[in-house]
Design an enzyme around this catalytic site. Structure first.
Site, PDB file in Angstrom:
ATOM      1  N   PHE A 170      14.659  17.453  24.257  1.00 38.20           N
ATOM      2  CA  PHE A 170      15.454  16.785  25.092  1.00 38.20           C
ATOM      3  C   PHE A 170      15.892  17.697  26.383  1.00 38.20           C
ATOM      4  O   PHE A 170      16.533  18.618  26.367  1.00 38.20           O
ATOM      5  CB  PHE A 170      16.787  16.198  24.509  1.00 38.20           C
ATOM      6  CG  PHE A 170      17.524  15.350  25.486  1.00 38.20           C
ATOM      7  CD1 PHE A 170      16.964  14.087  25.801  1.00 38.20           C
ATOM      8  CD2 PHE A 170      18.571  15.662  26.325  1.00 38.20           C
ATOM      9  CE1 PHE A 170      17.567  12.902  26.567  1.00 38.20           C
ATOM     10  CE2 PHE A 170      19.133  14.813  27.324  1.00 38.20           C
ATOM     11  CZ  PHE A 170      18.689  13.314  27.356  1.00 38.20           C
ATOM     12  N   VAL A 171      15.499  17.447  27.549  1.00 34.12           N
ATOM     13  CA  VAL A 171      15.276  18.163  28.623  1.00 34.12           C
ATOM     14  C   VAL A 171      16.457  17.931  29.851  1.00 34.12           C
ATOM     15  O   VAL A 171      16.581  16.723  29.728  1.00 34.12           O
ATOM     16  CB  VAL A 171      14.000  18.400  29.380  1.00 34.12           C
ATOM     17  CG1 VAL A 171      13.179  19.411  28.520  1.00 34.12           C
ATOM     18  CG2 VAL A 171      13.245  17.113  29.364  1.00 34.12           C
ATOM     19  N   GLY A 214      16.433  10.724  38.808  1.00 37.58           N
ATOM     20  CA  GLY A 214      15.902  11.982  38.064  1.00 37.58           C
ATOM     21  C   GLY A 214      14.901  12.769  38.951  1.00 37.58           C
ATOM     22  O   GLY A 214      14.807  14.036  38.670  1.00 37.58           O
ATOM     23  N   ASP A 245       8.245   9.782  29.388  1.00 34.92           N
ATOM     24  CA  ASP A 245       8.611   9.858  27.931  1.00 34.92           C
ATOM     25  C   ASP A 245       7.970   8.942  27.331  1.00 34.92           C
ATOM     26  O   ASP A 245       6.752   9.014  26.689  1.00 34.92           O
ATOM     27  CB  ASP A 245      10.051   9.671  28.136  1.00 34.92           C
ATOM     28  CG  ASP A 245      10.628  10.455  26.850  1.00 34.92           C
ATOM     29  OD1 ASP A 245      10.100  10.309  25.670  1.00 34.92           O
ATOM     30  OD2 ASP A 245      11.857  11.040  26.760  1.00 34.92           O
ATOM     31  N   GLU A 261       7.732  11.106  39.659  1.00 26.57           N
ATOM     32  CA  GLU A 261       8.645  10.894  38.464  1.00 26.57           C
ATOM     33  C   GLU A 261       9.064  12.238  38.156  1.00 26.57           C
ATOM     34  O   GLU A 261       8.399  13.175  38.060  1.00 26.57           O
ATOM     35  CB  GLU A 261       7.974  10.214  37.568  1.00 26.57           C
ATOM     36  CG  GLU A 261       8.805   8.555  37.420  1.00 26.57           C
ATOM     37  CD  GLU A 261      10.063   8.452  36.789  1.00 26.57           C
ATOM     38  OE1 GLU A 261      10.824   9.480  37.230  1.00 26.57           O
ATOM     39  OE2 GLU A 261      10.446   7.528  36.327  1.00 26.57           O
ATOM     40  N   ASP A 262      10.145  12.399  37.343  1.00 25.67           N
ATOM     41  CA  ASP A 262      10.524  13.845  36.955  1.00 25.67           C
ATOM     42  C   ASP A 262       9.796  13.690  35.606  1.00 25.67           C
ATOM     43  O   ASP A 262       9.375  14.768  34.992  1.00 25.67           O
ATOM     44  CB  ASP A 262      12.153  14.070  36.673  1.00 25.67           C
ATOM     45  CG  ASP A 262      12.775  12.690  36.129  1.00 25.67           C
ATOM     46  OD1 ASP A 262      12.402  11.741  36.330  1.00 25.67           O
ATOM     47  OD2 ASP A 262      13.801  12.906  35.164  1.00 25.67           O
ATOM     48  N   ARG A 296      22.296  17.592  36.274  1.00 24.98           N
ATOM     49  CA  ARG A 296      21.149  17.210  37.173  1.00 24.98           C
ATOM     50  C   ARG A 296      20.856  18.399  38.081  1.00 24.98           C
ATOM     51  O   ARG A 296      19.905  18.571  38.777  1.00 24.98           O
ATOM     52  CB  ARG A 296      21.372  16.161  37.833  1.00 24.98           C
ATOM     53  CG  ARG A 296      21.470  14.582  37.067  1.00 24.98           C
ATOM     54  CD  ARG A 296      21.370  13.643  38.032  1.00 24.98           C
ATOM     55  NE  ARG A 296      21.444  12.239  37.503  1.00 24.98           N
ATOM     56  CZ  ARG A 296      20.726  11.560  36.906  1.00 24.98           C
ATOM     57  NH1 ARG A 296      19.319  11.750  36.620  1.00 24.98           N
ATOM     58  NH2 ARG A 296      20.969  10.400  36.300  1.00 24.98           N
ATOM     59  N   LYS A 322       5.796  13.882  28.086  1.00 21.08           N
ATOM     60  CA  LYS A 322       6.157  14.231  26.835  1.00 21.08           C
ATOM     61  C   LYS A 322       5.542  13.116  25.755  1.00 21.08           C
ATOM     62  O   LYS A 322       6.002  12.235  25.478  1.00 21.08           O
ATOM     63  CB  LYS A 322       7.667  14.002  26.468  1.00 21.08           C
ATOM     64  CG  LYS A 322       8.350  14.455  25.326  1.00 21.08           C
ATOM     65  CD  LYS A 322       9.662  14.044  24.833  1.00 21.08           C
ATOM     66  CE  LYS A 322      10.681  14.691  25.759  1.00 21.08           C
ATOM     67  NZ  LYS A 322      12.177  14.186  25.449  1.00 21.08           N
TER      68      LYS A 322
HETATM   69  C1  PRP Z   1      14.457   8.892  33.167  1.00 24.43           C
HETATM   70  C2  PRP Z   1      13.366   9.486  34.013  1.00 24.43           C
HETATM   71  C3  PRP Z   1      12.272   8.407  34.144  1.00 24.43           C
HETATM   72  C4  PRP Z   1      12.609   7.719  32.677  1.00 24.43           C
HETATM   73  C5  PRP Z   1      11.431   8.206  31.775  1.00 24.43           C
HETATM   74  O1  PRP Z   1      15.192   7.935  33.796  1.00 24.43           O
HETATM   75  O2  PRP Z   1      13.972   9.936  35.184  1.00 24.43           O
HETATM   76  O3  PRP Z   1      12.544   7.476  34.924  1.00 24.43           O
HETATM   77  O4  PRP Z   1      13.752   8.066  32.052  1.00 24.43           O
HETATM   78  O5  PRP Z   1      11.495   7.552  30.329  1.00 24.43           O
HETATM   79  P1  PRP Z   1      10.709   6.615  29.801  1.00 24.43           P
HETATM   80  O6  PRP Z   1       9.003   7.366  29.781  1.00 24.43           O
HETATM   81  O7  PRP Z   1      10.929   6.597  28.591  1.00 24.43           O
HETATM   82  O8  PRP Z   1      10.654   5.304  30.371  1.00 24.43           O
HETATM   83  P2  PRP Z   1      16.706   7.303  33.495  1.00 24.43           P
HETATM   84  O9  PRP Z   1      16.340   5.967  32.989  1.00 24.43           O
HETATM   85  O10 PRP Z   1      17.279   8.237  32.658  1.00 24.43           O
HETATM   86  O11 PRP Z   1      17.278   7.081  34.966  1.00 24.43           O
HETATM   87  P3  PRP Z   1      17.774   8.348  36.052  1.00 24.43           P
HETATM   88  O12 PRP Z   1      16.323   8.827  36.603  1.00 24.43           O
HETATM   89  O13 PRP Z   1      18.499   7.846  36.848  1.00 24.43           O
HETATM   90  O14 PRP Z   1      18.269   9.444  35.076  1.00 24.43           O
END
Ligand code: PRP
Length: 180
Positions: free
Chosen positions: A154-155, A46, A105, A101-102, A167, A133
């Site tokens: 949901f972004v 992400g 959550d 991090e992106d 993405r 968030k």
């Molecule tokens: C997403 C995002 C963070 C994480 C945040 O990753 O990139 O790493 O979720 O969520 P949280 O605070 O609820 O743990 P994802 O697991 O979807 O993998 P990706 O980065 O490959 O999309």
């Protein structure tokens, strides 16, 4: 089975994101680094867009490294179980490390990352997230740099996916399901 149409509404446009990243880059640059380059960790997948843009706003020596984790696997809800899918290729002992991090959550992914990276004995460990968030928080994590605090939406886009799609959008949008 009936399929619902998906719509993406702009939430943060590309210029707003770019301006904020320039500000964060300047803040991180101002703190400088020690004798060794700052280790900047891209949390795949992400954060890839944010990482690439932020790295170019850092006017200091850096080592750019990649770490893969996953917890959502095709869902809009965190599974709660974080998996390491790709490990760092650099020893971070005694190094100054910045996790990029992106989104934070629930905080479960960042909590896991902090645990595994702290155990490797870095000199310092800072966290930079483009989005925060707080509405979904399940665990508290320290955030040193936050781009935007967002609502409980949901972004997608700018690295963030839904079922591995969206993405590559150059902006951050919210996902909405039909009828229109
Ligand atoms: C997403 C995002 C963070 C994480 C945040 O990753 O990139 O790493 O979720 O969520 P949280 O605070 O609820 O743990 P994802 O697991 O979807 O993998 P990706 O980065 O490959 O999309």
């Amino acid at each position: 089975m009936e399929t619902q149409a998906e719509f993406v509404d702009t939430y943060l446009d590309a210029a707003t994101v770019a301006n904020r990243i320039a500000e964060i880059g300047a803040q991180i640059t101002a703190l400088g680094c020690g004798n060794q380059p700052l280790v900047v960790v891209c949390v795949l997948k992400g954060s890839v867009m944010f990482f690439a843009d932020l790295a170019r706003q850092l006017n200091l020596p850096t080592n750019l490294v990649f770490l893969g984790v996953s917890s959502y696997s095709g869902s809009t809800e965190s599974s709660g179980a974080v998996r390491l899918t790709h490990d760092l290729t650099l020893d971070i002992r005694d190094r100054d490390v910045l996790i990029v991090e992106d989104i934070v959550d629930t905080g479960l992914t960042m909590s896991y990352l902090l645990d595994i990276l702290r155990a490797r004995g870095p000199n310092s460990l800072r966290v930079c997230t483009l989005l925060h968030k707080p509405a979904r928080k399940r665990v508290d994590v320290p955030l040193d740099y936050v781009g935007f605090t967002i609502d409980d939406v949901f972004v997608v886009g700018y690295g963030l996916d839904f079922d591995e799609r969206y993405r590559n959008l150059p902006f951050i949008g919210t996902l909405r399901f039909g009828p229109n």
